[in-house]
Write a protein that holds these residues in place. Sequence first.
Motif, short mmCIF file in Angstrom:
data_model
loop_
_atom_site.label_atom_id
_atom_site.label_comp_id
_atom_site.label_asym_id
_atom_site.label_seq_id
_atom_site.Cartn_x
_atom_site.Cartn_y
_atom_site.Cartn_z
N GLU A 506 0.83 -1.21 0.00
CA GLU A 506 0.00 0.00 0.00
C GLU A 506 0.86 1.26 0.00
OE1 GLU A 506 -3.77 1.81 2.54
OE2 GLU A 506 -3.19 -0.30 2.73
N CYS A 521 -9.74 3.33 -1.93
CA CYS A 521 -10.23 3.58 -0.57
C CYS A 521 -11.67 4.07 -0.58
CB CYS A 521 -9.33 4.60 0.12
SG CYS A 521 -7.66 3.99 0.44
N THR A 526 -9.59 -2.68 0.16
CA THR A 526 -8.33 -2.62 0.89
C THR A 526 -7.28 -3.49 0.22
OG1 THR A 526 -8.90 -4.48 2.33
CG2 THR A 526 -9.62 -2.29 3.03
N SER A 527 -6.07 -3.46 0.76
CA SER A 527 -4.97 -4.26 0.18
C SER A 527 -5.25 -5.76 0.31
CB SER A 527 -3.66 -3.92 0.88
OG SER A 527 -3.76 -4.09 2.28
#
Length: 785
Positions: A506, A521, A526-527
């Motif tokens: 990230e 986002c 999310t990652s």
Amino acid sequence: MQGEQWKKLEKVFGGYKLIAAFKPGFSTCRTRTRLTQVAFDLAEERLVTVDSKGNGYIVELSNEYPVYKKLGPVGLSSFIAFNPFQNDEILVGLSSTDIKVFNLKKKSSFLLSGHISVPNEISFYKNYALTTSSKEAIIWDLKSCLKMHQLKLHSTNISLKRSAVSTLGQVAVLYSNDIIQIWKFKKFDSDTRVDMKSFGLHNVKDFNFTKDGKTMILSAFWNKILVLSTSTWKPIKIIQLPENLIGVKRIAILPTPLDGGSNHIIAILSSHMIPHFLDLNTSCFIDISIKEVQLLSGIKKLCISMSGLYIACIENNGDLILIKTEKLLPTKSVSKEYVQLKKIGKRKLKPHCTEDHLRGIQQSIKKELKLQRLLSILNEFGEYPKKHRSIIWTTVLQLPANRSAYAALANENPREHIRKDMLKDYPLSEQSKAKLLNITIDCLVNWCPLLGQNLFLPRLVFPFLVVFQQNPILAFEAVLCVLCNYCQKWFEYYPLPPLNVLGIVENILLEADPALLNVLCEKGITSTEYAWPLLQTTLSEVLSGDEWMILWDHLWSYGRISLLLMCVVAYNICCREIIISILKTPEDFKKLYTTQGHISVKNLLEIAKRLDHQTPFRIHPSRYFRNKLCFLPTEGPYPPFLMQEYPKFLTDETRIAKFERLKEQNQVLKKHQQHILKESEEKRIHVEAENLRKQIHEARLNELRKCYDEKIRNEEWQLETAWNIVDKNSMSRYECTCKESLNAAKVNDKTDSEKSDAWNRRKCEELQDEVEKLEHEVHTLLETV
């Protein structure tokens, strides 16, 4: 043995003798160590033998004068043989039921475990070995040292006498009840059974295939030799031996020059402990001189080399006799040209050894495939040749092909329940690849038990297995290189995803493309969604097979661990427009990172290499990871996995044991719940079936009532209609003329009513029969449900 010197064999008439060593006892008498097993190598250059103390001896035959030296302890053996796949290895059947693979050069060894009783025999086919004990026969893959197939006997009355594989791939097993069972290699679902008693053979002791595999030769204890065709399994010839030649124990094929593999001379070892040589073509014994007969008396074991050049015999006293076949069975005529050539040649030419040739090829490959040369090829063409990729990867990764370490893992008890849990969502249609994946998963779990909890492991492993599918050892070692190098710090937050690694990804994306990260986002991605699926599969699911291999050509050759993380960031940058404009829901993003896209691996690598050079050191992966490849050791066991990367509560032994116990309890609880659900489902089906039967019965009764009511109404209507038709005038005229006829009419009406009642009763019975038949059909239907 270090410091052991070569010694000459003792020369005797017509041959050579190796006398077993004496060892002093506690008294003045000496206990003798006897030789028990003997075997030749395929090139007929060496011979190995083992004594009753478990010591091995190697005899060098390529010299003008045979010499020997002691190898040291190899184990109390039930058989011994050279490994045809690795000429520097011998296979020793141990009294502990294991099979030892002993390397003659390195003096190292490892065990193949699988037999429950002592193995007493071995035969070979290509790179496979068939070992036999009294209760099972096992086929081993000598390349990977894995157990491929196993035949088990569950009967206490029948045992295995012998088994062998022909050069045509026919596996034959002889049982103690004189039945031979035959399978075609790799087609073990169908077999052929031949009862030797139907050919007049009882108490069959031994059998052998000829070199061409077209004939099987069997010997019975009582004076009979049977020659069978392996294509029809019908007898070609039955030879009755002389009455004085009884108790045939063993037969051995004696190859002769120019026989084309259809060997016609066999050696017979009887209870008299004297070998006899029988010509199957003429059904006559070959005469040998009196001196040779004296030399070969008291023989308990006989071994003939591959082409029949040498015969080795172990005497009853434990000595080894080595003799050339041409001296024992001289040819009738020798050409003059051959004699002249023999006089001219002063030294014996040593034949070219296959293993030396292969070793030379491997050394030349290492010299040619230097990393600098490979990098220039990669920069020029962008990829390695597909047909040479496995060799190049093996060279770049310096894979040791450590057979002993691999066999130690592969022969441990497989954890089938763990493997099934991991592979239930990863089915494979191709059986060979599925089997290789199963074996590799078992080895990985035996190597590091905690890996059994990582359900993504099959998706990580399988692409590398496809590249090395011809060699399971190299495939396993390539996976170890991936885990030890590219999976650093993946398990610090187990069972959660590697939040530390994903945080690095990230940060790199924030530095390279902050607008794209902002979009992700805002959409709640999310990652864990945009990076972890790519890492789990090493991008194999989003790239085609060829492009994935090109990617790993670069990853292996450049040897930078950080480059994989840069490729994950680069893939998101390549999909920038799709992510911003098209993808809306989490399902859309999941599909993007788990299905093959249309991203060029060339563009992906360009962006990844640029990111690797431009990313600041403060967020660069090399600040946190070891950024160079580490290689596997060439000898000894494989290094343990990075256990310190797991959370401490998982690596603690007591907690591991508790975790395993809780897992077993959970499995028992699941089985109990499944049993309860099954019982409740059966009860529910039974109640529903009973209710259905009652409903159908009520419906049939209602139909029957309606039928009766309709019949009654029809009868009443018919009577009423009949009375209306009758003319009242004619009725009055009949009444006036004759009262007696009225009485007669009353009698007739009575009989008509009786007939009508009988007809109604018959109809009622027919309807009842129909109802019973319908009820029986309904009951049968419910039982089937």
